[in-house]
Design a protein around this motif. Sequence first.
Motif, PDB file in Angstrom:
ATOM      1  N   SER A 193      14.811  17.161  58.379  1.00  0.00           N
ATOM      2  CA  SER A 193      14.957  16.892  59.739  1.00  0.00           C
ATOM      3  C   SER A 193      13.938  16.208  60.185  1.00  0.00           C
ATOM      4  O   SER A 193      12.640  16.407  59.750  1.00  0.00           O
ATOM      5  N   SER A 204      23.727  13.937  63.238  1.00  0.00           N
ATOM      6  CA  SER A 204      23.270  14.695  64.507  1.00  0.00           C
ATOM      7  C   SER A 204      24.125  16.026  64.669  1.00  0.00           C
ATOM      8  O   SER A 204      23.757  16.756  65.329  1.00  0.00           O
ATOM      9  N   LYS A 205      24.733  16.432  63.411  1.00  0.00           N
ATOM     10  CA  LYS A 205      25.621  17.533  63.194  1.00  0.00           C
ATOM     11  C   LYS A 205      24.949  18.565  62.576  1.00  0.00           C
ATOM     12  O   LYS A 205      24.712  18.300  61.090  1.00  0.00           O
ATOM     13  N   VAL A 206      24.594  19.751  63.183  1.00  0.00           N
ATOM     14  CA  VAL A 206      23.864  20.890  62.352  1.00  0.00           C
ATOM     15  C   VAL A 206      24.986  21.310  60.971  1.00  0.00           C
ATOM     16  O   VAL A 206      24.226  21.426  59.862  1.00  0.00           O
ATOM     17  N   TYR A 214      18.581  14.839  59.342  1.00  0.00           N
ATOM     18  CA  TYR A 214      18.963  15.305  60.585  1.00  0.00           C
ATOM     19  C   TYR A 214      18.179  14.857  61.715  1.00  0.00           C
ATOM     20  O   TYR A 214      16.804  15.159  61.715  1.00  0.00           O
ATOM     21  N   THR A 215      18.476  14.391  62.864  1.00  0.00           N
ATOM     22  CA  THR A 215      17.935  13.907  63.988  1.00  0.00           C
ATOM     23  C   THR A 215      18.856  14.252  65.400  1.00  0.00           C
ATOM     24  O   THR A 215      20.050  13.984  65.174  1.00  0.00           O
ATOM     25  N   HIS A 216      18.153  14.327  66.431  1.00  0.00           N
ATOM     26  CA  HIS A 216      19.019  14.600  67.755  1.00  0.00           C
ATOM     27  C   HIS A 216      19.482  13.281  68.330  1.00  0.00           C
ATOM     28  O   HIS A 216      20.506  13.299  68.920  1.00  0.00           O
ATOM     29  N   LYS A 217      19.024  12.189  67.763  1.00  0.00           N
ATOM     30  CA  LYS A 217      19.395  10.915  68.188  1.00  0.00           C
ATOM     31  C   LYS A 217      19.237   9.797  67.150  1.00  0.00           C
ATOM     32  O   LYS A 217      18.124   9.521  66.834  1.00  0.00           O
ATOM     33  N   ALA A 225      12.601  15.651  64.117  1.00  0.00           N
ATOM     34  CA  ALA A 225      13.199  15.865  65.420  1.00  0.00           C
ATOM     35  C   ALA A 225      11.837  16.642  66.126  1.00  0.00           C
ATOM     36  O   ALA A 225      10.592  16.735  65.393  1.00  0.00           O
ATOM     37  N   LYS A 226      11.857  17.147  67.295  1.00  0.00           N
ATOM     38  CA  LYS A 226      10.780  18.015  67.743  1.00  0.00           C
ATOM     39  C   LYS A 226      10.588  19.248  67.142  1.00  0.00           C
ATOM     40  O   LYS A 226       9.548  19.869  67.192  1.00  0.00           O
ATOM     41  N   GLN A 227      11.568  20.172  66.765  1.00  0.00           N
ATOM     42  CA  GLN A 227      11.491  21.499  66.250  1.00  0.00           C
ATOM     43  C   GLN A 227      12.403  21.541  64.838  1.00  0.00           C
ATOM     44  O   GLN A 227      13.611  20.740  64.693  1.00  0.00           O
ATOM     45  N   LEU A 236      15.179  23.156  62.320  1.00  0.00           N
ATOM     46  CA  LEU A 236      16.394  23.871  62.471  1.00  0.00           C
ATOM     47  C   LEU A 236      16.015  25.459  61.921  1.00  0.00           C
ATOM     48  O   LEU A 236      16.507  26.275  62.547  1.00  0.00           O
TER      49      LEU A 236
END
Length: 433
Positions: A47, A33-35, A5-8, A49-51, A53
Motif C-alpha cells: 500500500s 483503490s478498492k480494499v 493499493y493507493t487512495h488515488k 498511502a498515508k496510513q 490498511l
Amino acid sequence: MLLVYTHKITPRLKFTFKHICKRILGLEVKFTSKVEDFIAHDSLKMSYAKQPLSNELFVRSHNLLFESGISDLDITIHQWENTKGIFSTGERSDLPFDIFAASFYLLSRYEEYLPHVKDDFGRFMAKESIAYKHRFLNQPIVDIWAYKFRDVLLEHFPEFNFPERTYKIKPVIDVPMAYYYRKKGLLRTIGGTLKDIGKFRFKQLYQRYLVLMGFKRDPYDTFKWIITKQKQSDFKFMVLFLIGDYSTYDKNISVNKKEFVSLIKSVADYCDVGIKASYFSLEDITILKKEKLKMEAVINRDLQAVRHSFSKLNLPQSYRNLIELEIHQDYTMGYIDTLGFRAGTCTPFQYYDIDFEVETPLKINPYHCLDFALLKYQSELDKKEHLQKLIKEVKDVNGTFTPVFHNYTFSNLERWNGFRSLFSLILESADEE
C-alpha cells in the motif's frame, strides 16, 4: 505482478511505479483503490498511502505524486546507508523514505522548471541541481532506491523470483563537423587560410594543404576507426550528424554535398543514425522539421533519434517539439561539464510533461559522460579512474551506460590524446564480469 493499493491513482503515480518496477526491476505493476481487490490479491502487494490498511508492506506517501503542476517543495536530504534519501516517511513505513515521490522529482526534472541561474547558452548546469549540491550526482540514485525496494519486497515475499537485467552500453558519437579542412567550399577555405596566416599558425596551414591536396587524412575523419569498432561490438552505436544550415554555432559541411551524403549512408550501414539538431532548431520547430526530413531523405527511413546542439534543453518546449514531429528518442539529458546522472537514473525512461500531467511517447536516454567533461582531469590516469568509477556505479545496478564522444575525439590532435583508449575501455566493460 505487484498490486499497489493507493487512495488515488494519478498519471504521476503510474509513471513513477512503472519506471521503478517495470523498467528497473522487470516487475509488472497494477493499481487499485478498492480494499477488497487488494485483500483478494495473493501475490506481491503493497500500500502507498498515508496510513497502512493492516500489516501489509506499506510505504507512507508524500503528496508529490497526488499533486499537479509545480510548487516550491521543501527538500531535505538525509544520509541513507551508502546513498541519500529524500522525503522521510516515519516509523510505520517499510522504507524510511518515499523513493517514489523522490524518483518522480528527479525523473521529471522538476527542479529545472523552478527558478534557477542559467549559463551563457541558457542551459541548466550541474551546480544548480540538488544532486550536485548534496553530492549524489555520481550515483544512479533512482536505480539504487529501486534495488532497496526490491530487497524489502523479498523480505515480505521471499519465494518470488525477480528477473535479472544485464549491464548494457549505448555509445553515442556526435558529429558536429565531419571534416576539419575538407569540403568547406572556397570561401570558408580562403577564410581559414587567412586566419592561419594572421595568427601565425603555419603548422596548421601546412596541415590544411596536405589534407586538401590529398596527402593526409583529415584529422576529424575518424569514421573508418568508428566503423571498425562498431564491427567488433555486439551493441549498436548511435551516430548523430549535424545537417543544419551553416551558422555562428553550427559549422558542418552542407548535406547537399555528395560525399557527406555517402558518408552518412556508409555509417548508417553499420550504426544507428540520427541528427544533432542545430542550435536554432531548438527554438524553431520548422527548422527542426526541415532537418528531420533532410536526414530521412538520406537514410531512407524514419528518423528516430535526436541530440540538441550544446546539450541545450528548454523544458518542456524542446521535448514537445520532438513529440510533435514523432521523434521517439532523445540523447540530450546530461551535463556538459560534469560526469554523473542528471535525471538520477541510468535506465532510459519516458518524458513526463508536468504541465499536461501526462507520460509521453518520447524516450529519454540520459548520458552520463561527455568527452569534454573528462578534459578537466589532467592525466590520462585520472580520466581513466573517474570513468571506471562511473562505469562501476552503472554496473552495480545493471543499468545502461551512455557515453557521448565526438568524431574528432578520436583524432590525433593533442587535446584528445588517449581518448581512443578511454572509448575502448568503455566498450570492453561490456565483456567484463
